[in-house]
Write a protein that holds these residues in place. Structure first.
Motif, PDB file in Angstrom:
ATOM      1  N   UNK A 170      92.205  91.968  67.771  1.00  0.00           N
ATOM      2  CA  UNK A 170      91.486  93.028  67.059  1.00  0.00           C
ATOM      3  C   UNK A 170      90.088  93.254  67.633  1.00  0.00           C
ATOM      4  N   UNK A 171      89.535  92.235  68.326  1.00  0.00           N
ATOM      5  CA  UNK A 171      88.197  92.403  68.913  1.00  0.00           C
ATOM      6  C   UNK A 171      88.214  93.551  69.912  1.00  0.00           C
ATOM      7  N   UNK A 172      89.379  93.782  70.550  1.00  0.00           N
ATOM      8  CA  UNK A 172      89.483  94.835  71.564  1.00  0.00           C
ATOM      9  C   UNK A 172      90.258  96.051  71.089  1.00  0.00           C
TER      10      UNK A 172
ATOM     11  N   UNK B  84      84.148  82.791  86.327  1.00  0.00           N
ATOM     12  CA  UNK B  84      82.745  82.889  86.738  1.00  0.00           C
ATOM     13  C   UNK B  84      82.039  83.939  85.877  1.00  0.00           C
ATOM     14  N   UNK B  85      80.705  83.862  85.880  1.00  0.00           N
ATOM     15  CA  UNK B  85      79.907  84.834  85.125  1.00  0.00           C
ATOM     16  C   UNK B  85      80.222  86.254  85.605  1.00  0.00           C
ATOM     17  N   UNK B  86      80.368  86.400  86.901  1.00  0.00           N
ATOM     18  CA  UNK B  86      80.652  87.725  87.459  1.00  0.00           C
ATOM     19  C   UNK B  86      82.008  88.257  86.953  1.00  0.00           C
ATOM     20  N   UNK B  87      83.030  87.366  86.971  1.00  0.00           N
ATOM     21  CA  UNK B  87      84.351  87.803  86.508  1.00  0.00           C
ATOM     22  C   UNK B  87      84.341  88.157  85.025  1.00  0.00           C
ATOM     23  N   UNK B  88      83.640  87.323  84.240  1.00  0.00           N
ATOM     24  CA  UNK B  88      83.568  87.565  82.797  1.00  0.00           C
ATOM     25  C   UNK B  88      82.912  88.922  82.543  1.00  0.00           C
ATOM     26  N   UNK B  89      81.805  89.175  83.249  1.00  0.00           N
ATOM     27  CA  UNK B  89      81.091  90.444  83.050  1.00  0.00           C
ATOM     28  C   UNK B  89      81.985  91.620  83.433  1.00  0.00           C
ATOM     29  N   UNK B  90      82.711  91.459  84.522  1.00  0.00           N
ATOM     30  CA  UNK B  90      83.578  92.550  84.987  1.00  0.00           C
ATOM     31  C   UNK B  90      84.677  92.828  83.975  1.00  0.00           C
ATOM     32  N   UNK B  91      85.322  91.751  83.529  1.00  0.00           N
ATOM     33  CA  UNK B  91      86.471  91.901  82.635  1.00  0.00           C
ATOM     34  C   UNK B  91      86.063  92.514  81.290  1.00  0.00           C
ATOM     35  N   UNK B  92      85.020  91.920  80.685  1.00  0.00           N
ATOM     36  CA  UNK B  92      84.655  92.381  79.341  1.00  0.00           C
ATOM     37  C   UNK B  92      83.989  93.752  79.346  1.00  0.00           C
ATOM     38  N   UNK B  93      83.185  94.031  80.363  1.00  0.00           N
ATOM     39  CA  UNK B  93      82.537  95.351  80.367  1.00  0.00           C
ATOM     40  C   UNK B  93      83.600  96.435  80.529  1.00  0.00           C
TER      41      UNK B  93
ATOM     42  N   UNK C 257      86.912  96.116  79.605  1.00  0.00           N
ATOM     43  CA  UNK C 257      87.757  96.157  78.411  1.00  0.00           C
ATOM     44  C   UNK C 257      87.048  96.779  77.219  1.00  0.00           C
ATOM     45  N   UNK C 258      85.776  96.440  77.064  1.00  0.00           N
ATOM     46  CA  UNK C 258      85.081  96.868  75.847  1.00  0.00           C
ATOM     47  C   UNK C 258      84.188  98.085  76.078  1.00  0.00           C
ATOM     48  N   UNK C 259      84.134  98.565  77.298  1.00  0.00           N
ATOM     49  CA  UNK C 259      83.315  99.749  77.579  1.00  0.00           C
ATOM     50  C   UNK C 259      81.830  99.458  77.483  1.00  0.00           C
ATOM     51  N   UNK C 260      81.411  98.221  77.818  1.00  0.00           N
ATOM     52  CA  UNK C 260      79.988  97.855  77.718  1.00  0.00           C
ATOM     53  C   UNK C 260      79.329  97.904  79.094  1.00  0.00           C
ATOM     54  N   UNK C 261      77.993  97.852  79.075  1.00  0.00           N
ATOM     55  CA  UNK C 261      77.278  97.852  80.340  1.00  0.00           C
ATOM     56  C   UNK C 261      77.504  96.521  81.062  1.00  0.00           C
ATOM     57  N   UNK C 262      77.858  96.591  82.352  1.00  0.00           N
ATOM     58  CA  UNK C 262      78.141  95.397  83.141  1.00  0.00           C
ATOM     59  C   UNK C 262      76.905  94.504  83.180  1.00  0.00           C
ATOM     60  N   UNK C 263      75.747  95.130  83.376  1.00  0.00           N
ATOM     61  CA  UNK C 263      74.496  94.380  83.495  1.00  0.00           C
ATOM     62  C   UNK C 263      74.207  93.569  82.214  1.00  0.00           C
TER      63      UNK C 263
END
Ligand code: SAM
Length: 298
Positions: free
Chosen positions: A171-173, A267-276, A278-284
Protein backbone atom coordinates in the motif's frame (compact mmCIF):
# COMPACT_ATOMS: atom_id res chain seq x y z
CA UNK A 1 -25.30 -7.73 -26.26
CA UNK A 2 -28.21 -6.64 -28.41
CA UNK A 3 -31.58 -8.22 -28.92
CA UNK A 4 -33.59 -8.45 -32.14
CA UNK A 5 -33.28 -5.38 -34.39
CA UNK A 6 -30.25 -4.17 -32.41
CA UNK A 7 -32.34 -3.17 -29.37
CA UNK A 8 -30.86 -3.80 -25.90
CA UNK A 9 -31.98 -7.11 -24.40
CA UNK A 10 -34.77 -7.04 -21.83
CA UNK A 11 -35.05 -9.62 -19.03
CA UNK A 12 -37.52 -11.64 -21.15
CA UNK A 13 -35.19 -11.61 -24.12
CA UNK A 14 -32.35 -12.99 -22.01
CA UNK A 15 -34.33 -16.04 -20.91
CA UNK A 16 -35.65 -16.48 -24.46
CA UNK A 17 -32.15 -16.24 -25.95
CA UNK A 18 -30.92 -18.93 -23.60
CA UNK A 19 -34.10 -20.98 -23.62
CA UNK A 20 -33.48 -24.66 -23.30
CA UNK A 21 -29.90 -24.19 -22.18
CA UNK A 22 -28.83 -24.63 -18.62
CA UNK A 23 -26.94 -21.87 -16.88
CA UNK A 24 -25.25 -20.91 -13.65
CA UNK A 25 -26.63 -17.54 -12.57
CA UNK A 26 -24.65 -15.52 -10.00
CA UNK A 27 -27.27 -13.55 -8.09
CA UNK A 28 -26.50 -10.60 -5.80
CA UNK A 29 -28.63 -10.29 -2.66
CA UNK A 30 -29.02 -7.44 -0.11
CA UNK A 31 -26.19 -6.44 2.26
CA UNK A 32 -28.72 -5.40 4.87
CA UNK A 33 -31.86 -3.83 3.50
CA UNK A 34 -34.15 -6.52 2.06
CA UNK A 35 -35.70 -3.92 -0.24
CA UNK A 36 -32.48 -4.10 -2.26
CA UNK A 37 -33.34 -7.54 -3.65
CA UNK A 38 -34.07 -6.69 -7.29
CA UNK A 39 -37.18 -7.94 -9.12
CA UNK A 40 -34.90 -9.89 -11.48
CA UNK A 41 -33.11 -11.53 -8.54
CA UNK A 42 -36.44 -12.49 -6.99
CA UNK A 43 -37.74 -13.91 -10.26
CA UNK A 44 -34.53 -15.84 -10.82
CA UNK A 45 -34.52 -17.34 -7.31
CA UNK A 46 -38.20 -18.26 -7.65
CA UNK A 47 -37.74 -20.05 -10.96
CA UNK A 48 -34.30 -21.69 -10.59
CA UNK A 49 -34.14 -25.48 -10.45
CA UNK A 50 -31.54 -25.25 -7.67
CA UNK A 51 -30.40 -22.38 -5.46
CA UNK A 52 -26.87 -22.82 -4.15
CA UNK A 53 -26.40 -20.88 -0.93
CA UNK A 54 -23.77 -20.38 1.76
CA UNK A 55 -26.28 -20.94 4.54
CA UNK A 56 -29.58 -22.56 3.61
CA UNK A 57 -31.38 -21.18 6.71
CA UNK A 58 -30.31 -17.64 5.84
CA UNK A 59 -31.45 -17.91 2.21
CA UNK A 60 -34.71 -19.62 3.20
CA UNK A 61 -35.39 -16.57 5.41
CA UNK A 62 -34.64 -14.19 2.53
CA UNK A 63 -36.92 -16.09 0.14
CA UNK A 64 -39.77 -16.40 2.61
CA UNK A 65 -39.58 -12.65 3.33
CA UNK A 66 -40.50 -12.19 -0.34
CA UNK A 67 -43.08 -14.96 -0.44
CA UNK A 68 -40.85 -17.19 -2.60
CA UNK A 69 -41.03 -20.91 -1.84
CA UNK A 70 -37.72 -22.71 -1.37
CA UNK A 71 -39.45 -26.08 -1.92
CA UNK A 72 -36.44 -28.39 -1.56
CA UNK A 73 -34.39 -26.42 -4.09
CA UNK A 74 -31.78 -25.07 -1.63
CA UNK A 75 -28.33 -26.70 -1.65
CA UNK A 76 -25.44 -25.61 0.61
CA UNK A 77 -22.31 -24.35 -1.11
CA UNK A 78 -19.61 -22.96 1.14
CA UNK A 79 -15.85 -22.64 1.14
CA UNK A 80 -15.42 -26.20 2.46
CA UNK A 81 -17.45 -27.99 -0.24
CA UNK A 82 -17.16 -25.64 -3.22
CA UNK A 83 -14.56 -27.82 -4.92
CA UNK A 84 -16.42 -31.10 -4.31
CA UNK A 85 -19.79 -29.64 -5.43
CA UNK A 86 -18.37 -28.31 -8.69
CA UNK A 87 -18.73 -31.54 -10.68
CA UNK A 88 -22.37 -31.89 -9.67
CA UNK A 89 -23.14 -28.27 -10.59
CA UNK A 90 -21.34 -28.58 -13.94
CA UNK A 91 -23.41 -31.71 -14.72
CA UNK A 92 -26.64 -29.92 -13.81
CA UNK A 93 -25.85 -26.90 -15.98
CA UNK A 94 -24.74 -28.98 -18.95
CA UNK A 95 -27.86 -31.09 -18.43
CA UNK A 96 -30.08 -28.03 -18.93
CA UNK A 97 -30.81 -26.89 -15.36
CA UNK A 98 -30.90 -23.26 -14.21
CA UNK A 99 -28.71 -23.12 -11.12
CA UNK A 100 -28.74 -19.88 -9.10
CA UNK A 101 -25.85 -19.04 -6.77
CA UNK A 102 -26.22 -16.67 -3.82
CA UNK A 103 -24.10 -15.88 -0.77
CA UNK A 104 -25.30 -14.69 2.64
CA UNK A 105 -25.02 -11.06 1.56
CA UNK A 106 -23.92 -9.08 -1.49
CA UNK A 107 -22.34 -10.54 -4.58
CA UNK A 108 -21.13 -14.17 -4.56
CA UNK A 109 -17.42 -14.58 -5.27
CA UNK A 110 -16.50 -11.23 -3.73
CA UNK A 111 -14.77 -12.31 -0.49
CA UNK A 112 -17.36 -15.12 -0.58
CA UNK A 113 -17.48 -18.58 -2.21
CA UNK A 114 -18.31 -18.73 -5.91
CA UNK A 115 -15.28 -17.97 -8.06
CA UNK A 116 -14.07 -21.58 -8.29
CA UNK A 117 -17.54 -22.75 -9.28
CA UNK A 118 -17.82 -20.08 -11.97
CA UNK A 119 -14.42 -21.12 -13.34
CA UNK A 120 -15.45 -24.80 -13.37
CA UNK A 121 -18.72 -24.19 -15.23
CA UNK A 122 -17.12 -21.77 -17.69
CA UNK A 123 -14.24 -24.10 -18.48
CA UNK A 124 -16.69 -26.97 -19.06
CA UNK A 125 -18.38 -24.81 -21.70
CA UNK A 126 -21.45 -23.97 -19.57
CA UNK A 127 -23.23 -20.62 -19.65
CA UNK A 128 -22.56 -18.34 -16.66
CA UNK A 129 -24.84 -15.35 -16.27
CA UNK A 130 -25.28 -12.55 -13.74
CA UNK A 131 -28.07 -10.85 -11.85
CA UNK A 132 -26.00 -7.97 -10.46
CA UNK A 133 -26.83 -5.94 -7.38
CA UNK A 134 -25.48 -5.00 -3.96
CA UNK A 135 -21.85 -5.39 -2.97
CA UNK A 136 -20.36 -3.73 0.12
CA UNK A 137 -17.14 -2.80 -1.70
CA UNK A 138 -18.91 -0.71 -4.36
CA UNK A 139 -21.46 0.71 -1.91
CA UNK A 140 -18.69 1.92 0.44
CA UNK A 141 -16.43 3.24 -2.30
CA UNK A 142 -19.23 5.18 -3.95
CA UNK A 143 -20.00 7.18 -0.80
CA UNK A 144 -16.44 7.43 0.57
CA UNK A 145 -15.65 10.83 -0.92
CA UNK A 146 -12.30 9.44 -2.10
CA UNK A 147 -11.13 9.00 -5.68
CA UNK A 148 -13.29 6.39 -7.42
CA UNK A 149 -11.61 6.60 -10.82
CA UNK A 150 -9.15 3.79 -10.09
CA UNK A 151 -9.36 1.48 -7.09
CA UNK A 152 -8.20 -1.87 -5.79
CA UNK A 153 -10.26 -4.29 -3.71
CA UNK A 154 -7.93 -5.98 -1.25
CA UNK A 155 -10.26 -8.48 0.48
CA UNK A 156 -9.93 -8.79 4.25
CA UNK A 157 -6.97 -7.21 6.06
CA UNK A 158 -4.58 -10.07 6.95
CA UNK A 159 -4.40 -11.30 10.54
CA UNK A 160 -0.79 -12.53 10.68
CA UNK A 161 1.92 -9.96 11.47
CA UNK A 162 4.16 -10.84 8.52
CA UNK A 163 1.29 -10.70 6.03
CA UNK A 164 0.11 -7.39 7.47
CA UNK A 165 3.55 -5.85 7.03
CA UNK A 166 3.74 -7.11 3.47
CA UNK A 167 0.28 -5.66 2.74
CA UNK A 168 1.29 -2.28 4.21
CA UNK A 169 4.46 -2.33 2.10
CA UNK A 170 2.30 -2.84 -0.99
CA UNK A 171 0.00 0.00 0.00
CA UNK A 172 2.99 2.34 0.46
CA UNK A 173 3.30 2.35 -3.34
CA UNK A 174 -0.33 1.83 -4.30
CA UNK A 175 -1.63 4.94 -6.04
CA UNK A 176 -5.17 3.65 -6.49
CA UNK A 177 -7.82 3.98 -3.78
CA UNK A 178 -7.75 0.85 -1.60
CA UNK A 179 -10.89 -0.84 -0.31
CA UNK A 180 -10.83 -3.65 2.24
CA UNK A 181 -13.13 -5.55 4.56
CA UNK A 182 -12.62 -5.94 8.30
CA UNK A 183 -14.59 -7.41 11.18
CA UNK A 184 -15.97 -5.13 13.91
CA UNK A 185 -13.84 -6.97 16.52
CA UNK A 186 -10.59 -6.12 14.76
CA UNK A 187 -11.29 -2.75 13.16
CA UNK A 188 -9.83 -0.63 16.00
CA UNK A 189 -6.55 -2.56 16.03
CA UNK A 190 -6.37 -2.58 12.22
CA UNK A 191 -6.95 1.17 11.98
CA UNK A 192 -4.20 1.70 14.58
CA UNK A 193 -1.74 -0.38 12.53
CA UNK A 194 -2.70 1.38 9.29
CA UNK A 195 -2.47 4.84 10.88
CA UNK A 196 1.00 4.15 12.29
CA UNK A 197 2.20 3.54 8.75
CA UNK A 198 0.11 6.12 6.86
CA UNK A 199 -0.88 8.73 9.46
CA UNK A 200 -1.94 11.49 7.08
CA UNK A 201 -3.78 9.52 4.43
CA UNK A 202 -7.50 10.10 4.25
CA UNK A 203 -9.89 7.22 4.79
CA UNK A 204 -13.59 6.44 5.17
CA UNK A 205 -15.13 3.83 7.45
CA UNK A 206 -18.47 2.67 6.11
CA UNK A 207 -20.51 0.79 8.67
CA UNK A 208 -23.87 -1.00 8.57
CA UNK A 209 -24.53 0.06 4.99
CA UNK A 210 -28.22 0.10 3.96
CA UNK A 211 -29.24 -0.69 7.56
CA UNK A 212 -30.88 1.48 10.23
CA UNK A 213 -27.58 2.54 11.77
CA UNK A 214 -25.71 3.17 8.52
CA UNK A 215 -22.78 5.49 9.17
CA UNK A 216 -19.73 6.80 7.27
CA UNK A 217 -16.84 8.38 9.18
CA UNK A 218 -14.30 10.29 7.14
CA UNK A 219 -10.93 11.68 8.22
CA UNK A 220 -7.23 10.91 8.27
CA UNK A 221 -6.30 7.41 9.42
CA UNK A 222 -4.92 8.91 12.67
CA UNK A 223 -8.19 10.70 13.37
CA UNK A 224 -10.22 7.58 12.67
CA UNK A 225 -7.89 5.37 14.75
CA UNK A 226 -8.29 7.64 17.76
CA UNK A 227 -12.10 7.70 17.40
CA UNK A 228 -12.17 3.89 17.18
CA UNK A 229 -9.88 3.52 20.21
CA UNK A 230 -12.59 5.18 22.33
CA UNK A 231 -15.65 3.43 20.93
CA UNK A 232 -16.97 -0.06 20.44
CA UNK A 233 -17.67 -0.72 16.79
CA UNK A 234 -20.80 -2.69 16.12
CA UNK A 235 -21.86 -4.16 12.82
CA UNK A 236 -20.11 -4.79 9.56
CA UNK A 237 -17.55 -2.37 8.23
CA UNK A 238 -15.66 -1.53 5.04
CA UNK A 239 -12.52 0.65 4.97
CA UNK A 240 -11.74 2.88 2.01
CA UNK A 241 -8.17 4.22 2.10
CA UNK A 242 -6.63 6.92 -0.04
CA UNK A 243 -3.82 5.73 -2.31
CA UNK A 244 -0.21 6.92 -2.14
CA UNK A 245 0.30 10.45 -3.38
CA UNK A 246 3.78 11.28 -4.64
CA UNK A 247 3.32 14.89 -3.52
CA UNK A 248 2.71 13.74 0.03
CA UNK A 249 4.66 10.54 0.73
CA UNK A 250 4.57 9.70 4.43
CA UNK A 251 8.04 10.40 5.93
CA UNK A 252 7.87 7.33 8.23
CA UNK A 253 6.88 5.14 5.34
CA UNK A 254 9.68 6.44 3.10
CA UNK A 255 12.28 5.98 5.86
CA UNK A 256 11.10 2.45 6.47
CA UNK A 257 11.37 1.60 2.77
CA UNK A 258 14.85 3.11 2.52
CA UNK A 259 16.04 1.18 5.58
CA UNK A 260 14.59 -2.08 4.27
CA UNK A 261 16.37 -1.68 0.92
CA UNK A 262 19.68 -0.66 2.58
CA UNK A 263 19.39 -3.65 4.94
CA UNK A 264 18.90 -5.91 1.94
CA UNK A 265 22.37 -4.84 0.77
CA UNK A 266 21.45 -2.27 -1.87
CA UNK A 267 23.67 0.78 -2.39
CA UNK A 268 22.50 4.32 -1.63
CA UNK A 269 22.53 5.05 -5.35
CA UNK A 270 20.36 2.02 -6.17
CA UNK A 271 17.92 2.80 -3.36
CA UNK A 272 17.57 6.40 -4.55
CA UNK A 273 17.04 5.27 -8.13
CA UNK A 274 14.47 2.63 -7.27
CA UNK A 275 12.37 4.64 -4.83
CA UNK A 276 12.44 7.93 -6.71
CA UNK A 277 11.20 6.08 -9.78
CA UNK A 278 8.54 4.05 -7.95
CA UNK A 279 7.22 6.87 -5.81
CA UNK A 280 7.74 9.76 -8.21
CA UNK A 281 10.08 11.58 -5.78
CA UNK A 282 13.12 13.70 -6.44
CA UNK A 283 16.21 11.50 -6.88
CA UNK A 284 18.39 14.03 -5.06
CA UNK A 285 16.05 14.09 -2.00
CA UNK A 286 15.85 10.30 -1.67
CA UNK A 287 19.63 10.03 -2.17
CA UNK A 288 20.25 12.58 0.59
CA UNK A 289 17.89 10.81 3.02
CA UNK A 290 19.33 7.36 2.23
CA UNK A 291 22.86 8.68 2.85
CA UNK A 292 21.76 10.16 6.16
CA UNK A 293 20.03 6.94 7.24
CA UNK A 294 23.00 4.80 6.24
CA UNK A 295 25.39 6.97 8.24
CA UNK A 296 23.16 6.72 11.35
CA UNK A 297 23.12 2.92 11.14
CA UNK A 298 26.85 2.50 10.54
N1 SAM B 1 -19.88 -10.78 -0.95
C1 SAM B 1 -20.09 -9.66 -0.06
C2 SAM B 1 -20.23 -8.39 -0.90
O1 SAM B 1 -20.34 -8.47 -2.12
O2 SAM B 1 -20.27 -7.32 -0.31
C3 SAM B 1 -19.00 -9.55 0.96
C4 SAM B 1 -18.90 -10.74 1.86
S1 SAM B 1 -17.66 -10.65 3.07
C5 SAM B 1 -17.68 -12.28 3.71
C6 SAM B 1 -18.44 -9.80 4.40
C7 SAM B 1 -17.81 -8.42 4.64
O3 SAM B 1 -18.44 -7.47 3.79
C8 SAM B 1 -18.05 -7.90 6.05
O4 SAM B 1 -17.08 -8.37 6.96
C9 SAM B 1 -17.95 -6.41 5.85
O5 SAM B 1 -16.60 -6.01 5.80
C10 SAM B 1 -18.57 -6.25 4.45
N2 SAM B 1 -20.02 -5.94 4.56
C11 SAM B 1 -21.04 -6.74 4.24
N3 SAM B 1 -22.22 -6.11 4.45
C12 SAM B 1 -21.91 -4.88 4.91
C13 SAM B 1 -22.70 -3.76 5.32
N4 SAM B 1 -24.03 -3.78 5.30
N5 SAM B 1 -22.05 -2.64 5.73
C14 SAM B 1 -20.69 -2.60 5.75
N6 SAM B 1 -19.92 -3.64 5.40
C15 SAM B 1 -20.52 -4.77 4.97
Amino acid sequence: MDGPRGQPLTGDDVSEARDGRGQLIVVATPIGNLGDLSPRAEECLASADVVLCEDTRHTRGLLSSRGVRAAGRLVALHQHNEASQSDDVVARVLGGQRVALVSDAGTPGISDPGSRLVAAVASAGGVVSTVPGPSAVIAALSISGLDTERFVMDGFFPRRDGERLARLDEWARERRTIVFYESPQRIAETMKVVSERFPTRRAALARELTKVFEEVRRGTTSELASVLADTTTLGEVVVVLEGADERRVEPESLEREIRALLDSGKSVRDVAGELSRDLGLSHREVYRLALELRSTTE
